[in-house]
Design a protein around this motif. Structure first.
Motif, PDB file in Angstrom:
ATOM      1  N   MET A  39      44.975  41.523  38.840  1.00 44.34           N
ATOM      2  CA  MET A  39      43.727  41.719  39.572  1.00 44.34           C
ATOM      3  C   MET A  39      42.546  41.741  38.608  1.00 44.34           C
ATOM      4  SD  MET A  39      45.259  44.966  41.677  1.00 44.34           S
ATOM      5  CE  MET A  39      46.075  45.485  40.153  1.00 44.34           C
ATOM      6  N   LYS A  91      33.889  43.830  44.399  1.00 48.23           N
ATOM      7  CA  LYS A  91      35.029  43.147  44.997  1.00 48.23           C
ATOM      8  C   LYS A  91      36.228  43.185  44.058  1.00 48.23           C
ATOM      9  CE  LYS A  91      32.670  39.318  45.479  1.00 48.23           C
ATOM     10  NZ  LYS A  91      32.299  37.925  45.837  1.00 48.23           N
ATOM     11  N   TYR A 122      39.771  41.200  43.292  1.00 51.65           N
ATOM     12  CA  TYR A 122      40.507  39.957  43.513  1.00 51.65           C
ATOM     13  C   TYR A 122      41.948  40.151  43.050  1.00 51.65           C
ATOM     14  CZ  TYR A 122      35.877  37.729  43.866  1.00 51.65           C
ATOM     15  OH  TYR A 122      34.594  37.374  44.224  1.00 51.65           O
ATOM     16  N   VAL A 167      44.339  33.833  46.667  1.00 47.50           N
ATOM     17  CA  VAL A 167      43.762  35.024  46.059  1.00 47.50           C
ATOM     18  C   VAL A 167      43.113  35.822  47.182  1.00 47.50           C
ATOM     19  CG1 VAL A 167      41.897  35.885  44.592  1.00 47.50           C
ATOM     20  CG2 VAL A 167      43.405  34.069  43.766  1.00 47.50           C
ATOM     21  N   SER A 168      43.499  37.091  47.318  1.00 47.69           N
ATOM     22  CA  SER A 168      42.899  37.970  48.326  1.00 47.69           C
ATOM     23  C   SER A 168      41.694  38.678  47.715  1.00 47.69           C
ATOM     24  CB  SER A 168      43.908  39.009  48.815  1.00 47.69           C
ATOM     25  OG  SER A 168      45.007  38.388  49.461  1.00 47.69           O
ATOM     26  N   VAL A 169      40.609  38.779  48.496  1.00 44.15           N
ATOM     27  CA  VAL A 169      39.380  39.440  48.047  1.00 44.15           C
ATOM     28  C   VAL A 169      39.187  40.706  48.877  1.00 44.15           C
ATOM     29  CG1 VAL A 169      36.918  39.192  47.604  1.00 44.15           C
ATOM     30  CG2 VAL A 169      38.412  37.173  47.530  1.00 44.15           C
ATOM     31  N   THR A 229      40.012  35.170  51.792  1.00 41.20           N
ATOM     32  CA  THR A 229      41.248  34.685  51.189  1.00 41.20           C
ATOM     33  C   THR A 229      40.972  33.297  50.637  1.00 41.20           C
ATOM     34  OG1 THR A 229      42.602  35.944  52.764  1.00 41.20           O
ATOM     35  CG2 THR A 229      43.678  34.157  51.567  1.00 41.20           C
ATOM     36  N   SER A 255      32.900  33.728  41.186  1.00 37.65           N
ATOM     37  CA  SER A 255      32.909  34.965  41.965  1.00 37.65           C
ATOM     38  C   SER A 255      31.656  35.134  42.823  1.00 37.65           C
ATOM     39  CB  SER A 255      33.068  36.171  41.031  1.00 37.65           C
ATOM     40  OG  SER A 255      31.953  36.284  40.153  1.00 37.65           O
ATOM     41  N   ASP A 308      32.978  32.503  45.621  1.00 31.36           N
ATOM     42  CA  ASP A 308      34.416  32.567  45.932  1.00 31.36           C
ATOM     43  C   ASP A 308      35.007  31.179  46.157  1.00 31.36           C
ATOM     44  OD1 ASP A 308      34.395  35.268  45.621  1.00 31.36           O
ATOM     45  OD2 ASP A 308      34.591  35.773  47.740  1.00 31.36           O
TER      46      ASP A 308
END
Length: 391
Positions: free
Chosen positions: A189, A195, A197, A213-215, A226, A264, A267
Motif C-alpha cells: 500500500m 487516500k 492505495y 488497485v483499490s483506492v 478501483t 495519484s 487515478d
C-alpha cells in the motif's frame, strides 16, 4: 543477468504448493535460545539512522520467523534477538513474517500464517502487544494509524476465496478501529493526499488473477475508486511527484512482469517502466528494483538489479551492483536503502531451507560486507533509535 533455480516466492504466490496443508501458524512453547552476535563493520556513530531490523520469514509451518538487528554504533550484527529479549513469550515470533515497520517508538511485525501483528518496543525489541489480523501481508503508517493489508481468509487456492481487506489499527491502543473490503489478496500500500492505495494480486485465484488497485478515502474509510492496472499486482512505491509505481508479476508464461505508473491526481495509469520487479525501494529520486522473474516457458529465473530515476523517468542502470559481486547472490529477496548514507542492502534467500545472507553495498554499488542471517531473510526497517541491551 543470470539464470537460477525457481523462485519459491512466486510459487507460493500463485500455486501455493504445500501451503494448503497448513491450517495456520501458532506460537509454540519451546526452550529459549540465545542470540548470536558478529562484528561486520567498524562503528559509525554519526548516523541519524541507528540500526536496521531484518525480519526472516522462516519456512511455513515451522514457526521459525526470526528477528535480526544491525547496530551502526557498534558494527555488530545480532541474529535471533526476539526470543532472548522476550523470555515470557513463546519462542520466536511466529509463522511466516511478511512485513516489518517502525513507527514512533514501536516496531511492528506482520506474521502471516500466525494471523497476527506483533508489536514491540523499537528501543528494546520487547513485546508490547499483538493484534489479530487474518492472513496479514503488509503494513504502512499514517496519522497515528497502522494499516495492514489482509487476505481475510485461510490459506487456500480455488475460486471460493474471500475478498481481502485493509485493517486500520490505532497505534496507541493497538485496537482495530476500521476495516475496508478491497480486492482479492491485497498486498502493498501507499498513502497520499488523504487516500490509501492497495495493490490486489488475486494470487489465490491463479490463473484468474485480480488486476486492480483499490483506492480508500481515509476520512470515510470507504473504497471510492478501483483502478484497472494489470494482473497479479504486488509492490507499491510513491515518488515526490505523486506518481505511484505498482509491480505486476505477470502470469509466468506469456505476460511478463512490469512496473506500472499511476498518477495519484487523476487515478489514471500513465504507462509502465518496461522492467520486471519483485522488490522495489524508493530512496530520493532513485527506485531500486530487484527481479527474479520466473518463466514456465524457459524453466528458470532471470535475475536483474535495475536502477530507475523517477525525475528523469528513465532506467539509469541495468545493475546497481557495480563490482560483479551480484554473482554471489543466489536468490535476491529483499532490498532496502539507508536514507542517510544511501547504502544498499540486499537479502539472499538462497535455497529457502538453510540460512540466507544479508549484503551491504556502498552507494556506488560495491560490496562492503555480507553476513549470515536467518531462514528466508526478507523484510527490513531502519530505525533512528538505538536498540538497548536488556537484562
Amino acid at each position: 543477468m543470470k539464470t537460477v533455480r525457481i523462485n519459491r516466492r512466486m510459487m507460493v504466490g500463485t500455486l501455493l504448493v504445500a501451503l494448503c496443508c497448513v491450517a495456520g501458524g501458532c506460537r509454540e512453547e519451546e526452550q529459549v535460545t540465545s542470540s548470536e552476535e558478529e562484528t561486520v563493520a567498524p562503528p559509525q556513530e554519526e548516523n541519524t539512522v541507528k540500526g536496521l531490523f531484518l525480519l526472516n520469514e522462516g519456512n511455513m509451518g515451522s514457526n521459525s520467523c526470526t528477528l535480526d538487528y544491525f547496530d551502526y554504533a557498534t558494527g555488530v550484527y545480532s541474529r535471533n534477538i526476539f526470543a532472548e529479549r522476550n523470555p515470557g513469550v513463546a519462542m520466536e515470533l511466529g509463522d511466516v513474517g511478511s512485513d516489518i515497520g517502525v513507527y514512533g517508538e514501536k516496531l511492528y511485525a506482520v506474521l502471516n500464517s500466525s494471523n497476527l501483528v506483533e508489536v514491540m518496543d523499537a528501543r528494546t525489541a520487547q513485546h508490547l502487544g499483538s493484534v489479530d489480523v487474518t492472513n496479514g501481508r503488509y503494513v504502512i503508517f499514517h496519522g497515528g494509524k497502522a494499516y495492514v493489508s489482509s487476505y481475510a481468509g485461510p490459506i487456500q487456492t480455488g475460486s471460493n476465496v474471500a475478498l481481502g481487506k485493509v485493517v486500520e489499527i490505532d497505534t496507541l491502543s493497538l485496537e482495530i478501529t476500521r476495516e475496508a473490503v478491497v480486492g482479492y489478496q491485497p498486498e502493498e500500500m501507499v498513502v497520499t493526499d488523504g487516500k490509501l492505495y492497495v495493490a490486489n494480486s488475486g494470487g489465490y485465484l491463479y490463473p484468474d488473477y485480480d488486476h486492480t488497485v483499490s483506492v480508500i478515502d481515509l476520512e470515510t474509510f470507504q473504497v471510492t475508486n478501483t483502478i484497472d492496472v494489470a494482473i497479479n499486482l504486488q509492490r507499491m512505491e510513491i515518488d515526490r511527484f505523486g506518481r505511484i509505481y505498482v509491480s505486476s508479476q505477470g502470469n509466468y508464461y506469456d505476460i511478463k512482469s512490469d512496473v506500472f505508473v499511476i498518477d495519484s491526481q487523476t487515478d489514471q495509469v500513465t504507462g509502465s517502466l518496461g522492467v520486471a520487479a519483485n522488490e522495489m525501494c524508493l530512496c530520493g529520486d532513485s527506485l531500486y528494483i530487484t527481479s527474479t522473474e520466473w518463466s514456465y516457458v524457459t524453466g528458470g529465473n532471470t535475475v536483474a538489479y535495475t536502477l530507475y530515476d523517477v525525475q528523469k523517468r528513465e532506467v539509469v542502470s541495468d545493475c546497481f551492483i557495480t563490482d560483479g559481486t551480484e554473482s554471489q547472490i543466489t536468490m535476491p529477496y529483499g532490498v532496502a536503502v539507508n536514507p542517510d548514507t544511501r547504502e544498499i542492502f540486499v537479502t539472499d534467500a538462497g535455497d529457502y531451507v538453510t540460512p540466507g545472507y544479508l549484503y551491504r553495498f556502498s552507494p556506488e554499488g560495491k560490496l562492503q560486507w555480507k553476513v549470515r542471517a536467518g531462514n528466508v531473510p526478507a523484510h527490513m526497517a531502519f530505525t533512528t533509535q538505538a536498540l538497548y541491551s536488556v537484562d
